[in-house]
Design a protein around this motif. Structure first.
Motif, PDB file in Angstrom:
ATOM      1  N   UNK A  39      -8.703   0.704  -0.029  1.00  0.00           N
ATOM      2  CA  UNK A  39      -8.183   0.833   1.330  1.00  0.00           C
ATOM      3  C   UNK A  39      -6.729   1.314   1.313  1.00  0.00           C
ATOM      4  N   UNK A  40      -5.977   0.837   0.316  1.00  0.00           N
ATOM      5  CA  UNK A  40      -4.583   1.261   0.202  1.00  0.00           C
ATOM      6  C   UNK A  40      -4.490   2.743  -0.145  1.00  0.00           C
ATOM      7  N   UNK A  41      -5.323   3.215  -1.074  1.00  0.00           N
ATOM      8  CA  UNK A  41      -5.343   4.631  -1.443  1.00  0.00           C
ATOM      9  C   UNK A  41      -5.685   5.491  -0.229  1.00  0.00           C
ATOM     10  N   UNK A  42      -6.543   4.967   0.637  1.00  0.00           N
ATOM     11  CA  UNK A  42      -6.934   5.708   1.838  1.00  0.00           C
ATOM     12  C   UNK A  42      -5.886   5.610   2.944  1.00  0.00           C
ATOM     13  N   UNK A  43      -4.799   4.886   2.684  1.00  0.00           N
ATOM     14  CA  UNK A  43      -3.729   4.766   3.661  1.00  0.00           C
ATOM     15  C   UNK A  43      -4.000   3.752   4.757  1.00  0.00           C
ATOM     16  N   UNK A  44      -5.039   2.954   4.604  1.00  0.00           N
ATOM     17  CA  UNK A  44      -5.422   2.031   5.663  1.00  0.00           C
ATOM     18  C   UNK A  44      -4.659   0.716   5.642  1.00  0.00           C
ATOM     19  N   UNK A  45      -3.866   0.482   4.594  1.00  0.00           N
ATOM     20  CA  UNK A  45      -3.074  -0.747   4.529  1.00  0.00           C
ATOM     21  C   UNK A  45      -1.599  -0.511   4.810  1.00  0.00           C
ATOM     22  N   UNK A  46      -1.222   0.724   5.098  1.00  0.00           N
ATOM     23  CA  UNK A  46       0.186   1.027   5.391  1.00  0.00           C
ATOM     24  C   UNK A  46       0.654   0.228   6.606  1.00  0.00           C
ATOM     25  N   UNK A  47       1.697  -0.572   6.403  1.00  0.00           N
ATOM     26  CA  UNK A  47       2.252  -1.357   7.498  1.00  0.00           C
ATOM     27  C   UNK A  47       1.422  -2.559   7.892  1.00  0.00           C
ATOM     28  N   UNK A  48       0.379  -2.859   7.139  1.00  0.00           N
ATOM     29  CA  UNK A  48      -0.514  -3.957   7.504  1.00  0.00           C
ATOM     30  C   UNK A  48      -0.365  -5.154   6.561  1.00  0.00           C
TER      31      UNK A  48
END
Length: 309
Positions: free
Chosen positions: A114-123
């Motif tokens: 999820x982080x590689x996909x950018x989905x954890x940015x700022x979360x």
């Protein structure tokens, strides 16, 4: 009502328990009367398992279009064998799934995906305790939390790994079908229901259910559904065909508190919840079973309420 879909995403070298725990929760939900449609997808026609097994007949990603009502669960994998050359085979698909508003979940090391996909940015997020430092180091935009079973940020869920995928799946079942049904599923699986201690769902009811004694579960369920009424130990004992003395001893042994303490804490929790929702004192008293005005006013202060009607 349309059956909700749960799509399990398998990387190569997937960890079996990360997958099987959550799968079993949704499968058992169906056995208990609330079915889910289970689908299994992968960027690979055959996904290896870190313990040496393999999965075949997996659906390709393009065969499944995620909708907002779906649950997508990414099972953790052996990071040392992750082939990043294949990342673009699945990143756009997972990003599109998140964009639809689907519930997107990671178990264990799948948080890195999820982080590689950018989905954890700022979360806020979490992963297995052995990898939280690495996740934060490699993805500084993520807000990695330690000592959490699972973390929710909008429609993105991350769990700490292995058995916590079960906790997350039970939480999702509870959201769909209520706590009583989630307890039933957990009981059928002969597991404890746990919740993240920092989250609001860590209720008194859940804190003292860390056992598998059927009689005490029956008593706890009865108390939770009859808080406004007069509850006696004799009535509870008759409910489970026990003597009052034996039930009193058994309840304290498996929960750690007395029946009286348990009833008091549940009533206070119920009252506090209603007060925070803005209900009048008379309604709170009627719904929680607390008749003491002094106790209610003390709880109102905890709820941040001023004058009460």
């Amino acid at each position: 009502m349309e059956t909700r879909r749960v799509i399990f995403f398998l990387f190569d070298q997937v960890h079996l328990m990360d997958l099987a725990g959550a799968v079993t929760v949704f499968y058992e939900s169906g056995c208990c009367g609330q079915p889910y449609e289970l689908r299994y997808v992968s960027p690979y026609p055959q996904a290896g398992v870190s313990c040496g097994l393999s999965f075949t007949n997996l659906e390709p990603l393009e065969a499944v279009t995620i909708t907002s009502s779906d649950i997508l669960m990414l099972a953790g994998m052996d990071l040392s064998k992750w082939n990043h050359a294949d990342d673009m085979k699945w990143i756009p698909w997972v990003q599109a799934a998140a964009a639809t508003g689907a519930t997107v979940c990671s178990v264990c090391t799948a948080a890195f995906a999820l982080a590689v996909a950018g989905l954890l940015d700022g979360r806020p997020c979490t992963t297995h305790w052995g990898y939280t430092a690495a996740l934060q180091e490699h993805f500084p935009k993520a807000q990695v939390l330690e000592n959490r079973l699972f973390v929710q940020s909008d429609n993105i869920f991350t769990s700490a790994g292995i058995s916590t995928g079960i906790d997350l799946a039970l939480y999702l079942v509870e959201q769909d079908h209520g706590p009583a049904f989630a307890y039933k599923v957990a009981k059928d699986m002969v597991i404890y229901i746990r919740r993240d201690g920092a989250a609001t769902q860590q209720s008194v009811h859940l804190q003292h259910r860390q056992h598998i004694n059927h009689q005490v579960h029956q008593v706890q369920d009865y108390i939770a559904h009859h808080l406004p009424e007069k509850i006696t130990i004799d009535d509870l004992a008759a409910l489970v065909f026990s003597s009052s003395r034996n039930l009193t001893r058994l309840f304290k042994t498996v929960t750690g508190i007395t029946i009286g303490q348990y009833i008091k804490e549940l009533r206070q929790e119920k009252a506090l919840q209603l007060l925070k929702e803005g209900h009048k004192l008379s309604w709170v008293a009627q719904s929680s079973g607390i008749s003491s005005q002094g106790e209610l006013r003390l709880l109102a202060k905890q709820a941040g309420r001023g004058r009460l009607a």
